[in-house]
Design an enzyme around this catalytic site. Structure first.
Site, PDB file in Angstrom:
ATOM      1  N   SER A   1      -4.348  -3.433   5.486  1.00 26.12           N
ATOM      2  CA  SER A   1      -3.168  -4.257   5.207  1.00 26.12           C
ATOM      3  C   SER A   1      -3.265  -5.717   5.577  1.00 26.12           C
ATOM      4  O   SER A   1      -2.399  -6.497   5.189  1.00 26.12           O
ATOM      5  CB  SER A   1      -1.944  -3.659   5.885  1.00 26.12           C
ATOM      6  OG  SER A   1      -1.439  -2.635   5.084  1.00 26.12           O
TER       7      SER A   1
ATOM      8  N   LYS B   1       4.670 -11.022  10.435  1.00 22.66           N
ATOM      9  CA  LYS B   1       5.005  -9.837   9.636  1.00 22.66           C
ATOM     10  C   LYS B   1       6.236  -9.161  10.217  1.00 22.66           C
ATOM     11  O   LYS B   1       6.390  -9.081  11.444  1.00 22.66           O
ATOM     12  CB  LYS B   1       3.811  -8.880   9.631  1.00 22.66           C
ATOM     13  CG  LYS B   1       3.967  -7.683   8.697  1.00 22.66           C
ATOM     14  CD  LYS B   1       2.695  -6.837   8.667  1.00 22.66           C
ATOM     15  CE  LYS B   1       2.798  -5.660   7.707  1.00 22.66           C
ATOM     16  NZ  LYS B   1       1.570  -4.836   7.672  1.00 22.66           N
TER      17      LYS B   1
ATOM     18  N   SER C   1      -0.295  -3.955   2.959  1.00 22.96           N
ATOM     19  CA  SER C   1       1.126  -4.126   3.141  1.00 22.96           C
ATOM     20  C   SER C   1       1.556  -5.503   3.637  1.00 22.96           C
ATOM     21  O   SER C   1       2.709  -5.890   3.468  1.00 22.96           O
ATOM     22  CB  SER C   1       1.658  -3.065   4.102  1.00 22.96           C
ATOM     23  OG  SER C   1       1.157  -3.265   5.406  1.00 22.96           O
TER      24      SER C   1
HETATM   25  N1  GLN Z   1      -2.682   0.563   1.859  1.00 31.43           N
HETATM   26  C1  GLN Z   1      -2.825   1.432   2.988  1.00 31.43           C
HETATM   27  C2  GLN Z   1      -1.677   2.393   3.045  1.00 31.43           C
HETATM   28  O1  GLN Z   1      -0.906   2.385   2.162  1.00 31.43           O
HETATM   29  C3  GLN Z   1      -2.966   0.628   4.234  1.00 31.43           C
HETATM   30  C4  GLN Z   1      -1.703   0.168   4.835  1.00 31.43           C
HETATM   31  C5  GLN Z   1      -1.872  -0.572   6.112  1.00 31.43           C
HETATM   32  O2  GLN Z   1      -2.966  -0.978   6.485  1.00 31.43           O
HETATM   33  N2  GLN Z   1      -0.774  -0.710   6.828  1.00 31.43           N
HETATM   34  O3  GLN Z   1      -1.546   3.164   3.936  1.00 31.43           O
END
Ligand code: GLN
Length: 488
Positions: A178, A79, A154
């Site tokens: 994410s 990532k 994400s």
């Molecule tokens: N979807 C969640 C957010 O927008 C989680 C994001 C994540 O785990 N980095 O914060």
């Protein structure tokens, strides 16, 4: 031999017996990327030359008779919020469009010690804020199972790269879901480790008290293999890391015996708001567990009702503080035509950060400001303690908890971008795990009417990774749902 359809464990065996070479495997991975990534868009940066050079080194060492670790020669994608020395790391943000880290994250040092071959950096929502990858400043990533749908987020690029057979393994990060939600949307396995099990050193921070790096794979065994490689107490670099009891031994200790294992189904996770297909598929998995000898019972976790506001208050508060360092002076992007220092800050941050990141910074600054701190931040911390206690109570009655991962399967690109609150609501099943610092495993449990994967989530007690992987393996063997690669 078609190599990219194989699991990391199979490839590791083929490499060890010299039936294939690491260079051959790296070439196969790069060829697959060449063939499909113009459609999928999983990578922001590919590292073809470096991957081939690393593979060559592994082949030489193997030829010289070195005993090599299991990941030696295995392609792994990363990532783009994990610092890779000498390799562009953008966090999918204009703010870091030219940032080449001068150092490696701890997980990268660990992968290098294993001889893993790094194939490139994967797309994500900017600074890991989002659930669909659509907040990336760089590109759109498509769900490999339906190119018109989101891959989740994400870590959408990290999930898509594995689901499309471009790499058998990848690393993502999980602050509120994410790793797990894109794993579910793309039909792969994803593990969010216990907070502290994996060092965060070199992970570009979103919300430091919630962030964890973890593996994506296409089988439970492969996820265990990558988790074994990256787990580790890192006192010199990450004071929130902790010695995990299972360090390095998860794969070795895999056992699919479910007799007498107590599985809790929290009724609040199966109610209104969860699509029928998702609910039915996860409940069918519970039946499978019963047939394997597990004791399945309904439990209650009523505080899930508060999970979303608690998560969005705490994570945005931490983000507003963590992202203060991006000021147009020390890193990356600087706006043109600035008159004085304040001008540099304001213009660089306004132009360097996308709308979602700016929204979180404003929300976080608001909940931390005097007058609102007690009303929001302090209350959220108090609620966090209650949520932790509630899970601790649940784990006195059961070994693992089984839930959906997200209310729906992958949705159409562009269909939720207009309404941030609707996007946030999709995180309802995942954020509590981060709030409580627990581990959770996601793996495929079926498909919806449109042939999109459905995922299930197994939540465990602190450092209960082995229990999760064992239960995951049992389901995988019973269902045959493993190593799913999208036809592209
Ligand atoms: N979807 C969640 C957010 O927008 C989680 C994001 C994540 O785990 N980095 O914060």
């Amino acid at each position: 031999m078609e190599l990219m359809n194989k699991t990391a464990a199979e490839l590791s065996t083929l490499l060890a017996s010299k039936e294939i070479s690491a260079v051959e495997l790296a070439k196969a991975a790069l060829a697959r990327t060449e063939a499909v990534d113009s459609q999928v868009g999983a990578y922001i940066t590919t590292a073809g030359d470096a991957a081939l050079a690393a593979a060559e080194t592994i082949d030489k060492r193997r030829a010289a008779g070195d005993a090599l670790p299991p990941l030696a020669g295995i392609p792994v994608a990363i990532k783009d919020n994990i610092c890779t020395e000498g390799l562009l790391t953008t966090c999918a943000s204009r703010m870091l469009y030219n940032f080449v880290p001068p150092y490696n994250a701890t997980v990268m040092e660990k992968l290098a010690a294993q001889g893993a071959v790094i194939t490139g950096k994967c797309n994500m929502d900017e600074f890991a804020m989002g659930s669909s990858c659509e907040n990336s400043a760089m590109k759109i990533t498509h769900n490999p199972h339906n190119l018109g749908c989101v891959p989740g987020g994400s870590s959408g690029g990290s999930a898509a790269v594995v689901a499309s057979g471009q790499a058998p393994l990848s690393l993502g990060s999980d602050t509120g879901g994410s790793i797990r939600q894109p794993a579910a949307f793309c039909g792969v396995v994803g593990l969010k480790p216990t907070y502290g099990a994996v060092s965060r050193y070199g992970l570009i921070a979103f919300a430091s008290s919630l962030d964890q790096i973890g593996p994506f794979a296409r089988t439970v065994e492969d996820a265990a293999m990558l988790m074994d490689a990256v787990t580790g107490y890192d006192p010199a670099h990450d004071s929130t890391s902790a010695p995990a009891p299972f360090e390095g031994s998860l794969r070795k200790n895999l056992s699919p015996d479910m007799k007498g294992v107590r599985i809790g189904l929290p009724k609040e996770y199966f109610g209104a708001g969860i699509s029928d297909e998702v609910r039915e598929s996860v409940l069918a998995a519970a039946e499978t567990y019963k047939s394997l000898g597990a004791e399945v019972s309904e439990i209650s976790l009523p505080l899930v009702e508060y999970a979303l506001p608690v998560y969005y208050i705490l994570s945005s508060a931490e983000a507003s503080s963590n992202l203060a360092r991006f000021d147009g002076v020390k890193y990356g992007f600087r706006a043109e035509g600035c008159e004085e220092l304040l001008d540099i800050y304001v213009k660089s941050r306004s132009q360097g950060f996308g709308p979602e990141v700016q929204r979180r910074i404003m929300l976080g600054t608001y909940v931390l400001s005097s007058g609102y701190y007690d009303a929001y931040y302090k209350k959220a911390r108090a609620a966090q303690r209650k949520i932790r206690e509630e899970f601790a109570g649940a784990f006195e009655k059961c070994d693992v908890i089984l839930t959906p991962v997200a209310p729906t399967t992958a949705y159409e690109l562009g269909s939720r971008t207009a309404d941030p609150l609707e996007m946030y609501a999709g995180d309802i099943c995942t954020v509590s795990v981060n709030i409580a610092g627990l581990p959770a495993l996601v793996q495929p449990c079926g498909f919806d009417g449109g042939k999109l994967p459905i995922g299930m989530q197994l939540i465990g007690p602190r450092f209960g990774e082995q229990k999760l992987l064992n239960a995951g393996l049992a389901f995988e063997q019973a269902s045959g749902l493993k190593n799913i690669i999208a036809a592209l």
